[in-house]
Write a protein that holds these residues in place. Structure first.
Motif, PDB file in Angstrom:
ATOM      1  N   LYS A   1      -1.499   9.174   6.072  1.00 26.67           N
ATOM      2  CA  LYS A   1      -2.817   9.310   5.463  1.00 26.67           C
ATOM      3  C   LYS A   1      -3.325  10.720   5.723  1.00 26.67           C
ATOM      4  O   LYS A   1      -3.378  11.177   6.862  1.00 26.67           O
TER       5      LYS A   1
ATOM      6  N   THR B   1     -13.884   2.990  -0.170  1.00 27.75           N
ATOM      7  CA  THR B   1     -13.213   4.192   0.325  1.00 27.75           C
ATOM      8  C   THR B   1     -11.970   4.455  -0.511  1.00 27.75           C
ATOM      9  O   THR B   1     -11.245   3.523  -0.854  1.00 27.75           O
TER      10      THR B   1
ATOM     11  N   TYR C   1      -2.582   9.410   0.652  1.00 28.53           N
ATOM     12  CA  TYR C   1      -1.411   9.540   1.501  1.00 28.53           C
ATOM     13  C   TYR C   1      -0.462  10.567   0.893  1.00 28.53           C
ATOM     14  O   TYR C   1      -0.459  10.772  -0.313  1.00 28.53           O
TER      15      TYR C   1
ATOM     16  N   ARG D   1      -6.217  12.064   3.806  1.00 33.01           N
ATOM     17  CA  ARG D   1      -7.661  12.129   3.575  1.00 33.01           C
ATOM     18  C   ARG D   1      -8.206  10.734   3.334  1.00 33.01           C
ATOM     19  O   ARG D   1      -7.502   9.852   2.838  1.00 33.01           O
ATOM     20  N   SER D   2      -9.477  10.573   3.644  1.00 37.41           N
ATOM     21  CA  SER D   2     -10.190   9.339   3.379  1.00 37.41           C
ATOM     22  C   SER D   2     -11.561   9.740   2.841  1.00 37.41           C
ATOM     23  O   SER D   2     -12.264  10.535   3.465  1.00 37.41           O
TER      24      SER D   2
ATOM     25  N   ARG E   1      -7.891  -4.330  -3.396  1.00 37.03           N
ATOM     26  CA  ARG E   1      -7.690  -2.896  -3.580  1.00 37.03           C
ATOM     27  C   ARG E   1      -7.273  -2.601  -5.010  1.00 37.03           C
ATOM     28  O   ARG E   1      -6.726  -3.453  -5.700  1.00 37.03           O
TER      29      ARG E   1
ATOM     30  N   THR F   1      -7.878   2.551  -3.601  1.00 40.65           N
ATOM     31  CA  THR F   1      -9.314   2.362  -3.399  1.00 40.65           C
ATOM     32  C   THR F   1      -9.511   1.029  -2.713  1.00 40.65           C
ATOM     33  O   THR F   1      -9.004   0.001  -3.181  1.00 40.65           O
TER      34      THR F   1
ATOM     35  N   SER G   1       0.836  -1.193   0.000  1.00 40.33           N
ATOM     36  CA  SER G   1       0.000   0.000   0.000  1.00 40.33           C
ATOM     37  C   SER G   1       0.875   1.249   0.000  1.00 40.33           C
ATOM     38  O   SER G   1       2.084   1.178  -0.068  1.00 40.33           O
TER      39      SER G   1
ATOM     40  N   GLU H   1      -8.410   6.199  -0.130  1.00 36.09           N
ATOM     41  CA  GLU H   1      -7.500   6.736   0.873  1.00 36.09           C
ATOM     42  C   GLU H   1      -6.338   7.421   0.171  1.00 36.09           C
ATOM     43  O   GLU H   1      -5.783   6.890  -0.794  1.00 36.09           O
TER      44      GLU H   1
END
Length: 129
Positions: free
Chosen positions: A41, A51, A55, A43-44, A97, A65, A36, A53
């Motif tokens: 992080k 979701t 970074y 924002r989410s 993801r 995603t 990942s 995310e």
């Protein structure tokens, strides 16, 4: 063999077995953590089926995603574009993801999109992170 040596041997064996079982019990999660995004992080963005995310690390922005129901093979997409640059996208059928995708944004605003199945997220414009 003395009782202290036997106890250390038994403890070492128990730790080894527990570590091996942990690796077998959650291989998907261990794999997900290894591939990942790096950084913190910032924002989410939740939506109906998943979701997105986002970074940030040293001027680079990374997005993934994640589905609400992992383990089910379904269409997923993540899209990231820094202002003035070309977009980066990852879209296919995945279980866990879509992404990660990374752009060097510096201080630029970004546009973020994500999709899992029929559910979508779109920032609908440039956002500052």
């Amino acid at each position: 063999m003395k009782s202290g040596a036997i106890r250390r041997l038994a403890t070492g064996l128990a730790v080894t077995v527990a570590a091996g079982m942990l690796g077998v019990a959650v291989p998907g999660q261990a794999h997900a953590a290894a591939t990942s995004c790096e950084g913190r992080k910032v924002r989410s963005f939740p939506f109906s089926t998943g979701t997105v995310e986002v970074y940030k690390r040293r001027g680079y922005v990374c997005a993934i995603t994640l589905p609400k129901r992992p383990g089910v093979r379904q269409y997923m997409k993540v899209y990231l574009r820094a202002y003035g640059l070309l977009p980066v996208e990852d879209a296919d059928k995945y279980k866990y993801r879509a992404g990660p995708v990374t752009v060097h944004a510096g201080q630029r605003k970004v546009w973020v999109k994500g999709q899992v199945g029929r559910g979508t997220y779109d920032s609908d414009g440039w956002i500052r992170l």
